[in-house]
Design a protein around this motif. Structure first.
Motif, PDB file in Angstrom:
ATOM      1  N   ALA A  73      51.049  30.869  70.637  1.00  0.00           N
ATOM      2  CA  ALA A  73      51.495  32.432  71.192  1.00  0.00           C
ATOM      3  C   ALA A  73      49.787  32.852  70.400  1.00  0.00           C
ATOM      4  N   TRP A 103      46.254  30.875  67.321  1.00  0.00           N
ATOM      5  CA  TRP A 103      46.697  29.169  65.832  1.00  0.00           C
ATOM      6  C   TRP A 103      48.199  28.933  66.385  1.00  0.00           C
ATOM      7  N   GLN A 104      48.144  27.605  66.086  1.00  0.00           N
ATOM      8  CA  GLN A 104      49.432  26.887  67.165  1.00  0.00           C
ATOM      9  C   GLN A 104      50.574  26.678  65.659  1.00  0.00           C
ATOM     10  N   GLU A 105      50.778  27.936  64.514  1.00  0.00           N
ATOM     11  CA  GLU A 105      51.686  27.670  64.028  1.00  0.00           C
ATOM     12  C   GLU A 105      52.370  29.027  64.845  1.00  0.00           C
ATOM     13  N   LEU A 106      52.538  29.387  65.012  1.00  0.00           N
ATOM     14  CA  LEU A 106      53.247  30.956  65.719  1.00  0.00           C
ATOM     15  C   LEU A 106      53.536  30.632  67.012  1.00  0.00           C
ATOM     16  N   TYR A 107      55.333  30.196  67.800  1.00  0.00           N
ATOM     17  CA  TYR A 107      55.639  30.293  68.762  1.00  0.00           C
ATOM     18  C   TYR A 107      56.159  31.657  69.605  1.00  0.00           C
ATOM     19  N   ARG A 108      56.085  31.317  70.556  1.00  0.00           N
ATOM     20  CA  ARG A 108      57.116  32.391  71.444  1.00  0.00           C
ATOM     21  C   ARG A 108      58.300  31.460  72.223  1.00  0.00           C
ATOM     22  N   PRO A 139      63.543  34.126  63.952  1.00  0.00           N
ATOM     23  CA  PRO A 139      62.565  32.492  62.898  1.00  0.00           C
ATOM     24  C   PRO A 139      63.009  32.415  61.523  1.00  0.00           C
TER      25      PRO A 139
END
Length: 54
Positions: free
Chosen positions: A21, A24-29, A48
């Motif tokens: 998302a 930044w690669q630390e957030l995901y959907r 989460p």
């Protein structure tokens, strides 16, 4: 990144794809709902933090 969730119907471990998302690669959907591969039961994604699948 793939995340592992437990099916609320049969207890099988299910892998669900999380799309990055934003920048930044630390957030995901992940989808709000997903079907179990084992029993085809409809499950809701828990809040989460999520466990990354190996």
């Amino acid at each position: 990144m793939n995340f592992e969730f437990e099916c609320g119907w049969c207890g099988a471990d299910c892998v669900v794809y999380g799309k990055p998302a934003g920048f930044w690669q630390e957030l995901y959907r992940v989808p709000d709902e997903w079907d179990c591969w084992n029993c085809d039961g409809l499950n809701c994604t828990p809040d989460p933090p999520w466990t990354p699948a190996e």
